[in-house]
Write a protein that holds these residues in place. Structure first.
Motif, short mmCIF file in Angstrom:
data_model
loop_
_atom_site.label_atom_id
_atom_site.label_comp_id
_atom_site.label_asym_id
_atom_site.label_seq_id
_atom_site.Cartn_x
_atom_site.Cartn_y
_atom_site.Cartn_z
N TYR A 1 0.86 -1.30 0.02
CA TYR A 1 -0.13 -0.05 -0.07
C TYR A 1 0.96 1.09 -0.01
CZ TYR A 1 -3.50 3.65 1.85
OH TYR A 1 -4.38 4.37 2.19
N ILE A 2 0.91 2.12 -1.02
CA ILE A 2 1.59 3.30 -1.07
C ILE A 2 0.45 4.59 -1.38
CG2 ILE A 2 3.48 4.44 -2.30
CD1 ILE A 2 4.59 1.79 -3.15
N GLU A 3 0.14 5.43 -0.43
CA GLU A 3 -0.36 6.67 -0.87
C GLU A 3 0.62 7.76 -1.38
OE1 GLU A 3 -3.57 9.54 1.25
OE2 GLU A 3 -3.06 7.81 2.35
N VAL A 4 0.29 8.02 -2.50
CA VAL A 4 0.96 9.07 -3.34
C VAL A 4 0.67 10.41 -2.75
CG1 VAL A 4 1.80 9.77 -5.29
CG2 VAL A 4 1.13 7.42 -5.15
N GLU A 5 -0.34 10.98 -2.80
CA GLU A 5 -0.78 12.14 -2.44
C GLU A 5 -2.32 12.52 -2.54
OE1 GLU A 5 0.70 16.89 -3.53
OE2 GLU A 5 1.22 15.42 -4.47
N ASP A 6 -2.79 13.25 -1.39
CA ASP A 6 -4.41 13.57 -1.53
C ASP A 6 -5.24 12.51 -1.79
OD1 ASP A 6 -3.63 16.14 -1.44
OD2 ASP A 6 -3.43 16.47 -3.35
N GLY A 7 -4.91 11.18 -0.99
CA GLY A 7 -5.67 10.06 -1.06
C GLY A 7 -5.49 8.97 -2.24
N PHE A 8 -4.50 9.67 -3.48
CA PHE A 8 -4.41 8.82 -4.47
C PHE A 8 -3.51 7.72 -4.05
CE2 PHE A 8 -2.04 7.60 -8.15
CZ PHE A 8 -3.07 7.14 -9.16
N THR A 9 -3.92 6.28 -4.35
CA THR A 9 -3.03 5.22 -3.68
C THR A 9 -2.95 4.33 -4.85
OG1 THR A 9 -4.11 5.78 -1.67
CG2 THR A 9 -3.08 3.77 -1.78
N SER B 1 -14.65 -7.43 -16.50
CA SER B 1 -15.05 -7.33 -15.15
C SER B 1 -15.79 -5.97 -14.71
CB SER B 1 -13.64 -7.45 -14.33
OG SER B 1 -13.30 -8.72 -14.74
N LYS B 2 -15.31 -4.96 -16.04
CA LYS B 2 -15.79 -3.71 -15.67
C LYS B 2 -15.19 -3.02 -14.27
CE LYS B 2 -19.68 -4.38 -18.80
NZ LYS B 2 -21.32 -4.25 -18.76
N ILE B 3 -14.19 -3.09 -13.88
CA ILE B 3 -13.50 -2.84 -12.63
C ILE B 3 -13.69 -1.38 -12.41
CG2 ILE B 3 -11.65 -2.66 -11.18
CD1 ILE B 3 -10.64 -5.51 -12.60
N ARG B 4 -13.25 -0.70 -13.66
CA ARG B 4 -13.43 1.05 -13.38
C ARG B 4 -14.64 1.35 -13.34
NH1 ARG B 4 -10.14 4.88 -13.18
NH2 ARG B 4 -10.48 7.00 -13.96
N THR B 5 -15.67 0.73 -13.84
CA THR B 5 -16.86 1.31 -14.02
C THR B 5 -17.86 0.90 -12.59
OG1 THR B 5 -17.19 0.91 -16.43
CG2 THR B 5 -19.27 1.19 -15.27
N LYS B 6 -17.60 -0.03 -12.04
CA LYS B 6 -18.00 -0.49 -10.88
C LYS B 6 -17.28 0.03 -9.52
CE LYS B 6 -19.65 -5.20 -12.38
NZ LYS B 6 -19.35 -6.79 -12.24
N TYR B 7 -16.09 0.12 -9.78
CA TYR B 7 -15.38 0.51 -8.32
C TYR B 7 -14.51 1.87 -8.53
CZ TYR B 7 -16.70 -4.25 -7.36
OH TYR B 7 -17.54 -5.45 -6.98
N GLY B 8 -14.41 2.27 -9.76
CA GLY B 8 -13.66 3.60 -9.66
C GLY B 8 -12.39 3.42 -9.70
N GLY C 1 -5.89 4.34 -7.55
CA GLY C 1 -7.13 4.90 -7.28
C GLY C 1 -7.21 5.62 -5.70
N HIS C 2 -8.50 6.13 -5.64
CA HIS C 2 -8.52 6.75 -4.08
C HIS C 2 -8.55 5.78 -3.13
CE1 HIS C 2 -10.29 9.12 -0.82
NE2 HIS C 2 -9.87 10.12 -1.40
N SER C 3 -8.09 6.05 -1.95
CA SER C 3 -7.98 4.87 -0.81
C SER C 3 -9.16 4.43 -0.58
CB SER C 3 -6.92 5.38 0.18
OG SER C 3 -7.83 6.68 0.80
N GLU C 4 -10.21 5.09 -0.62
CA GLU C 4 -11.56 4.54 -0.07
C GLU C 4 -12.16 3.61 -1.04
OE1 GLU C 4 -14.02 7.98 0.93
OE2 GLU C 4 -12.89 8.61 2.73
N LEU C 5 -11.86 4.02 -2.24
CA LEU C 5 -12.57 3.29 -3.36
C LEU C 5 -11.63 1.92 -3.40
CD1 LEU C 5 -13.15 5.97 -6.39
CD2 LEU C 5 -14.70 4.76 -4.84
#
Length: 232
Positions: A155-163, A181-188, A220-224
């Motif tokens: 896990y590496i957080e780059v900046e402003d939540g982008f991980t 799988s449509k990963i980006r569409t489903k989970y961002g 992606g964002h850490s929460e996503l």
């Protein structure tokens, strides 16, 4: 007076801006880790520390100077303004950290990386002109918290939540291409690459097929990412 224990290259001492190395102020755990790693990587590094005991610990391993970097005169003697990068690794004294950073800002240092031990400390460093503020304890704590959950392998957080994370693929993606799988569409989140056992890492495309034994590099964002990694 600055006491140079291990000589930095004399050729680097002549003329303003002729140095290309990194000046590290403070040889605590953070500063010493940076200085020794830079040295191991073959980078020019000079470490400044005011404690004679700590200097003795590192003097035979990396170039060191015994000096009080809160003094502008000491920094001038060291030629601090000629270093393009300076790391302020002082965390035990907020006053010393702020004074050193302020001195470097006044000298016009191109890149100042400063350690902060709290959000308030970090805000002060940013306000006086530090270009990059690092929170090593908080960052390490967040990383370990994500790893001990068992869902993520790195896990590496780059900046402003982008991980960026390394993880096993959820069951719903196994046997399917990334497009299917449509990963980006489903989970961002975005699958950057896939590492199959015994194979080289490959950058992912919509046609990349994911198997149960693969490792995924996902951004992606850490929460996503947490939401995606939580899938069975």
């Amino acid at each position: 007076m600055a006491d140079l224990h291990t000589p930095f290259r004399e050729a680097d001492r002549s003329g303003k801006g002729s140095r290309s190395g990194v000046l590290v102020v403070g040889l605590g755990r953070f500063g010493s880790a940076i200085a020794t790693t830079l040295d191991r990587l073959g980078q020019e590094v000079l470490a400044v520390e005011r404690s004679p005991e700590i200097i003795r610990m590192f003097a035979d391993r990396i170039p060191t100077v015994e000096a009080d970097a809160t003094s502008p005169e000491a920094l001038e003697q060291l030629g601090a303004r000629d270093f393009p990068f300076v790391v302020v690794g002082i965390g035990s004294s907020l006053e010393a950290s702020v004074l050193v950073t302020g001195n470097l800002v006044d000298m016009g240092t191109a890149q100042i990386w400063a350690k902060a031990v709290s959000a308030e400390h970090g805000r002060i460093l940013q306000r006086i002109g530090a270009h990059h503020v690092v929170f090593p304890e908080a960052d390490a704590g967040a990383r370990v918290a994500h790893l001990v959950s068992g869902k993520l392998l790195d896990y590496i957080e780059v900046e402003d939540g982008f991980t960026v994370v390394k993880m096993r693929p959820p069951k719903e993606t196994q046997g399917f291409t990334i497009a299917q799988s449509k990963i980006r569409t489903k989970y961002g989140v975005t699958v950057i690459g896939v590492k199959s056992p015994g194979e080289e890492f490959v950058y992912a495309t919509p046609a990349t097929r994911i198997s149960a034994s693969d490792l995924l590099i996902v951004s992606g964002h850490s929460e996503l990412l947490d939401r995606f990694a939580a899938r069975p």
